[in-house]
Motif scaffolding. Structure first.
Motif, PDB file in Angstrom:
ATOM      1  N   ASP A   1       0.854  -1.189   0.000  1.00  0.00           N
ATOM      2  CA  ASP A   1       0.000   0.000   0.000  1.00  0.00           C
ATOM      3  C   ASP A   1       0.891   1.241   0.000  1.00  0.00           C
ATOM      4  O   ASP A   1       1.818   1.355   0.803  1.00  0.00           O
ATOM      5  CB  ASP A   1      -0.932  -0.005   1.210  1.00  0.00           C
ATOM      6  CG  ASP A   1      -1.852   1.199   1.227  1.00  0.00           C
ATOM      7  OD1 ASP A   1      -1.574   2.123   2.010  1.00  0.00           O
ATOM      8  OD2 ASP A   1      -2.837   1.207   0.467  1.00  0.00           O
ATOM      9  N   MET A   2       0.608   2.197  -0.906  1.00  0.00           N
ATOM     10  CA  MET A   2       1.468   3.363  -1.056  1.00  0.00           C
ATOM     11  C   MET A   2       1.481   4.234   0.194  1.00  0.00           C
ATOM     12  O   MET A   2       2.496   4.818   0.545  1.00  0.00           O
ATOM     13  CB  MET A   2       1.019   4.198  -2.260  1.00  0.00           C
ATOM     14  CG  MET A   2       1.267   3.530  -3.613  1.00  0.00           C
ATOM     15  SD  MET A   2       3.011   3.170  -3.918  1.00  0.00           S
ATOM     16  CE  MET A   2       3.688   4.817  -3.960  1.00  0.00           C
ATOM     17  N   SER A   3       0.322   4.318   0.883  1.00  0.00           N
ATOM     18  CA  SER A   3       0.295   5.154   2.080  1.00  0.00           C
ATOM     19  C   SER A   3       1.200   4.602   3.167  1.00  0.00           C
ATOM     20  O   SER A   3       1.850   5.354   3.893  1.00  0.00           O
ATOM     21  CB  SER A   3      -1.135   5.277   2.600  1.00  0.00           C
ATOM     22  OG  SER A   3      -1.657   4.011   2.962  1.00  0.00           O
ATOM     23  N   CYS A   4       1.285   3.269   3.275  1.00  0.00           N
ATOM     24  CA  CYS A   4       2.194   2.654   4.258  1.00  0.00           C
ATOM     25  C   CYS A   4       3.649   2.935   3.902  1.00  0.00           C
ATOM     26  O   CYS A   4       4.478   3.193   4.780  1.00  0.00           O
ATOM     27  CB  CYS A   4       1.948   1.151   4.327  1.00  0.00           C
ATOM     28  SG  CYS A   4       0.347   0.716   5.024  1.00  0.00           S
ATOM     29  N   ILE A   5       3.945   2.885   2.586  1.00  0.00           N
ATOM     30  CA  ILE A   5       5.326   3.161   2.160  1.00  0.00           C
ATOM     31  C   ILE A   5       5.698   4.607   2.486  1.00  0.00           C
ATOM     32  O   ILE A   5       6.797   4.892   2.961  1.00  0.00           O
ATOM     33  CB  ILE A   5       5.476   2.875   0.647  1.00  0.00           C
ATOM     34  CG1 ILE A   5       5.360   1.363   0.400  1.00  0.00           C
ATOM     35  CG2 ILE A   5       6.807   3.406   0.124  1.00  0.00           C
ATOM     36  CD1 ILE A   5       5.339   0.986  -1.062  1.00  0.00           C
ATOM     37  N   MET A   6       4.776   5.541   2.235  1.00  0.00           N
ATOM     38  CA  MET A   6       5.050   6.943   2.528  1.00  0.00           C
ATOM     39  C   MET A   6       5.271   7.162   4.015  1.00  0.00           C
ATOM     40  O   MET A   6       6.123   7.964   4.423  1.00  0.00           O
ATOM     41  CB  MET A   6       3.887   7.821   2.046  1.00  0.00           C
ATOM     42  CG  MET A   6       3.742   7.875   0.529  1.00  0.00           C
ATOM     43  SD  MET A   6       5.149   8.658  -0.278  1.00  0.00           S
ATOM     44  CE  MET A   6       4.938  10.341   0.269  1.00  0.00           C
ATOM     45  N   GLN A   7       4.517   6.435   4.846  1.00  0.00           N
ATOM     46  CA  GLN A   7       4.681   6.586   6.296  1.00  0.00           C
ATOM     47  C   GLN A   7       5.992   5.977   6.779  1.00  0.00           C
ATOM     48  O   GLN A   7       6.651   6.526   7.659  1.00  0.00           O
ATOM     49  CB  GLN A   7       3.500   5.937   7.025  1.00  0.00           C
ATOM     50  CG  GLN A   7       2.190   6.692   6.825  1.00  0.00           C
ATOM     51  CD  GLN A   7       1.011   5.968   7.442  1.00  0.00           C
ATOM     52  OE1 GLN A   7       1.183   4.991   8.158  1.00  0.00           O
ATOM     53  NE2 GLN A   7      -0.193   6.468   7.173  1.00  0.00           N
ATOM     54  N   SER A   8       6.375   4.837   6.187  1.00  0.00           N
ATOM     55  CA  SER A   8       7.609   4.182   6.625  1.00  0.00           C
ATOM     56  C   SER A   8       8.856   4.812   6.027  1.00  0.00           C
ATOM     57  O   SER A   8       9.964   4.651   6.565  1.00  0.00           O
ATOM     58  CB  SER A   8       7.562   2.692   6.269  1.00  0.00           C
ATOM     59  OG  SER A   8       7.484   2.538   4.858  1.00  0.00           O
ATOM     60  N   ASP A   9       8.699   5.531   4.916  1.00  0.00           N
ATOM     61  CA  ASP A   9       9.849   6.162   4.252  1.00  0.00           C
ATOM     62  C   ASP A   9       9.470   7.585   3.854  1.00  0.00           C
ATOM     63  O   ASP A   9       9.365   7.914   2.674  1.00  0.00           O
ATOM     64  CB  ASP A   9      10.247   5.335   3.023  1.00  0.00           C
ATOM     65  CG  ASP A   9      11.505   5.859   2.341  1.00  0.00           C
ATOM     66  OD1 ASP A   9      12.249   6.638   2.980  1.00  0.00           O
ATOM     67  OD2 ASP A   9      11.740   5.511   1.164  1.00  0.00           O
ATOM     68  N   PRO A  10       9.222   8.476   4.846  1.00  0.00           N
ATOM     69  CA  PRO A  10       8.716   9.830   4.525  1.00  0.00           C
ATOM     70  C   PRO A  10       9.694  10.655   3.699  1.00  0.00           C
ATOM     71  O   PRO A  10       9.282  11.568   2.986  1.00  0.00           O
ATOM     72  CB  PRO A  10       8.475  10.452   5.907  1.00  0.00           C
ATOM     73  CG  PRO A  10       9.342   9.668   6.842  1.00  0.00           C
ATOM     74  CD  PRO A  10       9.393   8.275   6.292  1.00  0.00           C
ATOM     75  N   SER A  11      10.978  10.379   3.782  1.00  0.00           N
ATOM     76  CA  SER A  11      11.967  11.123   2.977  1.00  0.00           C
ATOM     77  C   SER A  11      12.125  10.548   1.588  1.00  0.00           C
ATOM     78  O   SER A  11      12.883  11.085   0.778  1.00  0.00           O
ATOM     79  CB  SER A  11      13.326  11.130   3.690  1.00  0.00           C
ATOM     80  OG  SER A  11      13.218  11.748   4.957  1.00  0.00           O
ATOM     81  N   GLN A  12      11.445   9.436   1.307  1.00  0.00           N
ATOM     82  CA  GLN A  12      11.480   8.778  -0.004  1.00  0.00           C
ATOM     83  C   GLN A  12      12.911   8.487  -0.458  1.00  0.00           C
ATOM     84  O   GLN A  12      13.314   8.806  -1.575  1.00  0.00           O
ATOM     85  CB  GLN A  12      10.737   9.631  -1.044  1.00  0.00           C
ATOM     86  CG  GLN A  12       9.283   9.867  -0.687  1.00  0.00           C
ATOM     87  CD  GLN A  12       8.533  10.680  -1.722  1.00  0.00           C
ATOM     88  OE1 GLN A  12       8.746  10.496  -2.911  1.00  0.00           O
ATOM     89  NE2 GLN A  12       7.669  11.567  -1.260  1.00  0.00           N
ATOM     90  N   LYS A  13      13.659   7.857   0.452  1.00  0.00           N
ATOM     91  CA  LYS A  13      15.040   7.492   0.140  1.00  0.00           C
ATOM     92  C   LYS A  13      15.136   6.215  -0.684  1.00  0.00           C
ATOM     93  O   LYS A  13      16.134   5.987  -1.353  1.00  0.00           O
ATOM     94  CB  LYS A  13      15.830   7.345   1.443  1.00  0.00           C
ATOM     95  CG  LYS A  13      15.982   8.653   2.211  1.00  0.00           C
ATOM     96  CD  LYS A  13      16.782   8.458   3.490  1.00  0.00           C
ATOM     97  CE  LYS A  13      16.940   9.779   4.237  1.00  0.00           C
ATOM     98  NZ  LYS A  13      17.695   9.608   5.515  1.00  0.00           N
ATOM     99  N   THR A  14      14.081   5.401  -0.629  1.00  0.00           N
ATOM    100  CA  THR A  14      14.086   4.138  -1.359  1.00  0.00           C
ATOM    101  C   THR A  14      13.254   4.267  -2.622  1.00  0.00           C
ATOM    102  O   THR A  14      12.084   4.662  -2.568  1.00  0.00           O
ATOM    103  CB  THR A  14      13.513   2.999  -0.491  1.00  0.00           C
ATOM    104  OG1 THR A  14      14.257   2.912   0.722  1.00  0.00           O
ATOM    105  CG2 THR A  14      13.590   1.669  -1.231  1.00  0.00           C
ATOM    106  N   ASN A  15      13.833   3.957  -3.768  1.00  0.00           N
ATOM    107  CA  ASN A  15      13.141   4.021  -5.054  1.00  0.00           C
ATOM    108  C   ASN A  15      12.292   2.766  -5.216  1.00  0.00           C
ATOM    109  O   ASN A  15      12.806   1.650  -5.302  1.00  0.00           O
ATOM    110  CB  ASN A  15      14.157   4.118  -6.191  1.00  0.00           C
ATOM    111  CG  ASN A  15      13.493   4.379  -7.532  1.00  0.00           C
ATOM    112  OD1 ASN A  15      12.285   4.218  -7.684  1.00  0.00           O
ATOM    113  ND2 ASN A  15      14.291   4.774  -8.504  1.00  0.00           N
ATOM    114  N   VAL A  16      10.972   2.946  -5.245  1.00  0.00           N
ATOM    115  CA  VAL A  16      10.049   1.813  -5.356  1.00  0.00           C
ATOM    116  C   VAL A  16       9.329   1.818  -6.704  1.00  0.00           C
ATOM    117  O   VAL A  16       8.310   1.138  -6.863  1.00  0.00           O
ATOM    118  CB  VAL A  16       9.026   1.816  -4.196  1.00  0.00           C
ATOM    119  CG1 VAL A  16       9.726   1.620  -2.869  1.00  0.00           C
ATOM    120  CG2 VAL A  16       8.194   3.101  -4.211  1.00  0.00           C
TER     121      VAL A  16
END
Length: 204
Positions: A1-16
């Motif tokens: 889920d994209m919202s979970c990814i945004m919460q776990s990686d708020p700085s978006q350091k991991t390219n998904v």
């Protein structure tokens, strides 16, 4: 889920992007649509207000970096930054414009802020505004050095000068949008002048 990814990686350091190709393509399409929308319209400088109600601002300068121009005219610093001026006015086909908004009716004295080298004096300029025109001649050279600056490292922007004021005449203006135009009628030298802007003085 994209919202979970945004919460776990708020700085978006991991390219998904590879994990969510559909989302990636959809975002790319939305970006392209936005970019096409914001770049299809010409960037317009807002009109310069003159004649503020109550004459609180009886003197208004229309600076060079808020002008439009046609022909060979260009900015001395190329970028048109806030302290730039216009140069290379070398043809009778060149024109310089400022878009104005007259806020209150009345008579306005107009001056051209300029510098001109001795070999270039003698040019005549027609200034038109709201169906009125004045023709003025540059009959005095004014070619000062740039003003001293305390910079230890030479700046990329142009250095300021002292500008001469060439009286043009008075215009009786009505409220509303208007465009003032400068065009050379005679050009005996290599160029008309360098232009810093126009000065409007609201007369009582």
């Amino acid at each position: 889920d994209m919202s979970c990814i945004m919460q776990s990686d708020p700085s978006q350091k991991t390219n998904v992007a590879d994990r969510y190709p559909d989302v990636t393509q959809d975002l790319a399409r939305q970006y392209e649509a936005w970019f096409q929308d914001v770049t299809q319209r010409e960037l317009r400088i807002p009109p310069i207000p003159i004649g503020a109600v109550g004459a609180e601002y009886p003197v208004v300068t229309a600076p060079a970096h808020e002008s439009r121009f046609e022909g060979a005219v260009k900015f001395i610093g190329r970028a048109g930054w806030a302290n730039d001026w216009l140069t290379n006015w070398t043809s009778k086909q060149d024109r310089i414009f400022w878009d104005l908004e007259v806020l209150s009716p009345g008579d306005y004295q107009l001056e051209i802020l300029y510098t001109c080298k001795e070999p270039d004096i003698g040019s005549t300029i027609e200034v038109t505004l709201q169906g009125q025109s004045h023709v003025v001649q540059i009959d005095k050279a004014h070619d000062p050095d740039p003003l001293p600056s305390p910079d230890h490292i030479e700046r990329k922007e142009v250095y300021e000068k002292q500008w001469a004021a060439l009286p043009v005449g008075s215009f009786g203006l009505e409220p509303g949008k208007a465009t003032v135009q400068l065009q050379a009628l005679e050009l005996p030298g290599s160029q008309v002048a360098d232009i810093k802007g126009l000065r409007f003085i609201q007369l009582k």
